[in-house]
Scaffold this motif. Sequence first.
Motif, short mmCIF file in Angstrom:
data_model
loop_
_atom_site.label_atom_id
_atom_site.label_comp_id
_atom_site.label_asym_id
_atom_site.label_seq_id
_atom_site.Cartn_x
_atom_site.Cartn_y
_atom_site.Cartn_z
N ASP A 25 37.58 38.76 -30.26
CA ASP A 25 37.85 37.43 -29.72
C ASP A 25 37.07 37.18 -28.43
N MET A 26 35.96 37.91 -28.26
CA MET A 26 35.11 37.71 -27.10
C MET A 26 34.48 36.32 -27.14
N PRO A 27 34.05 35.78 -26.00
CA PRO A 27 33.47 34.44 -25.99
C PRO A 27 32.17 34.35 -26.79
N SER A 28 31.89 33.17 -27.30
CA SER A 28 30.56 32.89 -27.85
C SER A 28 29.63 32.53 -26.70
N ALA B 116 12.06 27.91 -19.42
CA ALA B 116 13.23 28.10 -18.56
C ALA B 116 14.45 28.28 -19.45
N THR B 117 15.50 28.89 -18.90
CA THR B 117 16.66 29.26 -19.70
C THR B 117 17.94 28.77 -19.04
N SER B 118 18.87 28.32 -19.88
CA SER B 118 20.22 27.96 -19.42
C SER B 118 21.21 28.61 -20.38
N ILE B 119 22.21 29.29 -19.83
CA ILE B 119 23.18 30.04 -20.65
C ILE B 119 24.59 29.68 -20.21
N ARG B 120 25.47 29.49 -21.19
CA ARG B 120 26.89 29.23 -20.91
C ARG B 120 27.76 30.05 -21.86
N PHE B 121 28.90 30.50 -21.35
CA PHE B 121 29.90 31.18 -22.17
C PHE B 121 30.95 30.14 -22.58
N GLN B 122 31.40 30.20 -23.83
CA GLN B 122 32.34 29.20 -24.33
C GLN B 122 33.36 29.85 -25.26
N LYS B 123 34.25 29.06 -25.82
CA LYS B 123 35.31 29.57 -26.68
C LYS B 123 34.74 30.37 -27.85
N SER B 124 35.47 31.41 -28.25
CA SER B 124 35.00 32.29 -29.31
C SER B 124 34.80 31.53 -30.62
N ARG C 173 28.62 41.81 -18.69
CA ARG C 173 30.03 42.02 -18.37
C ARG C 173 30.19 42.53 -16.95
N LYS C 174 31.25 42.09 -16.32
CA LYS C 174 31.55 42.56 -14.97
C LYS C 174 32.13 43.97 -15.03
N ASN C 175 31.74 44.80 -14.05
CA ASN C 175 32.33 46.14 -13.88
C ASN C 175 32.25 46.98 -15.15
N SER C 176 31.12 46.89 -15.85
CA SER C 176 31.00 47.67 -17.07
C SER C 176 29.54 47.96 -17.34
N ILE C 177 29.28 49.13 -17.90
CA ILE C 177 27.93 49.50 -18.33
C ILE C 177 28.01 49.76 -19.83
N LEU C 178 27.25 49.00 -20.59
CA LEU C 178 27.26 49.15 -22.05
C LEU C 178 26.08 50.04 -22.46
N SER C 179 26.37 50.98 -23.34
CA SER C 179 25.32 51.91 -23.74
C SER C 179 24.51 51.40 -24.91
N ASP C 180 25.10 50.60 -25.78
CA ASP C 180 24.36 50.10 -26.93
C ASP C 180 25.03 48.85 -27.45
N SER C 181 24.37 48.18 -28.42
CA SER C 181 24.87 46.92 -28.95
C SER C 181 26.16 47.11 -29.72
N ALA C 182 26.43 48.29 -30.21
CA ALA C 182 27.66 48.52 -30.97
C ALA C 182 28.89 48.31 -30.09
N SER C 183 28.78 48.63 -28.80
CA SER C 183 29.91 48.46 -27.91
C SER C 183 30.26 46.99 -27.72
N GLU D 212 35.72 34.43 -17.99
CA GLU D 212 35.71 34.87 -16.58
C GLU D 212 35.30 36.32 -16.42
N ASP D 213 35.23 37.10 -17.51
CA ASP D 213 34.84 38.51 -17.44
C ASP D 213 33.33 38.71 -17.50
N TYR D 214 32.57 37.62 -17.55
CA TYR D 214 31.12 37.72 -17.65
C TYR D 214 30.47 37.15 -16.40
#
Length: 298
Positions: free
Chosen positions: A52-55, A71-79, A262-272, A282-284
């Motif tokens: 249920d992570m954001p899209s 140029a790039t613009s990015i937004r997080f929105q409802k899953s 993600r805030k306060n996180s280190i992801l090792s690969d795309s599977a995570s 708010e977590d991004y």
Amino acid sequence: MNKQTAGMLGLKINVKLNGSNMALHSGSLPFIEEKPTIVFGADVSHPGPGSDMPSIAAIVASYDQNVTKYATSIRFQKSRVEIIESIEEMVIELLRIFHRTTKRKPQRILFYRDGVGEGQYEDIVHYEVEGIRNACRKLEATYNPTITFIVVRKRHHTRMFPVNRSDVDNKSNNCQAGTVLERPVGHPFEFDFFLLSHPGLQGTSRPTHYHVLVDDNKFDADRLQTLTYNLCYLFARCPRAVSMVSPAYYAHLAAFRARFWRKNSILSDSASVSTDTGLGIEDYKQMHPKMKSLMFFM
């Protein structure tokens, strides 16, 4: 390390540092060269099954005449929401970057939208195309550039096979790059086409389906197909034509990259990325303003 590996790394490093790797010959993009034109690419990245992570919505926009810098613009929105909810705000942001860089207002908008299913076309026109128009009016009440809005689809079951031996790509036995298919598989009365823009390397090549939803610029088929094909040669990290028009490809990469912010996180690969749940918008982290005019996702 061999020359090919070093060359491919060089392409990526150069474009991340705001350089340009290639440009088409003068006259190859007449529609863009005639008047100030901005080329958009847009995509929405959804989380994996069960999450249920954001899209993540990403829009890229060219800001040079050679259509090589975006140029790039990015937004997080409802899953799992396919509509780009903040499209007005994002388009305003990118139009301002174009104006600040070129000192001109684009008179034409060419918008390639990736990832939309056929059942969503009406919603896309109602919300996103109107959102683009509203963004222009918010910048200036009389500002009304012409818009061509094209949906780009790779997920379909249509394949193309050459009938004549002279039409065969000798390396892969696919149709040659640049082959266009309109009838009898296209829509009976709407403007769409299948374009096989890349030279296949292995297996059966899959063409890309382009469906024009709005066309204020009144393209004829040959002109739009040629323009779209030529834009497939401007993918900055590949010395060949790619399977999908470059701005849509860039938007796909940008949306995928933001999944790791993600805030306060280190992801090792795309599977995570696809297995985590319970994360909200708010977590991004948000993109730093200095990164908006750089193609950091390459």
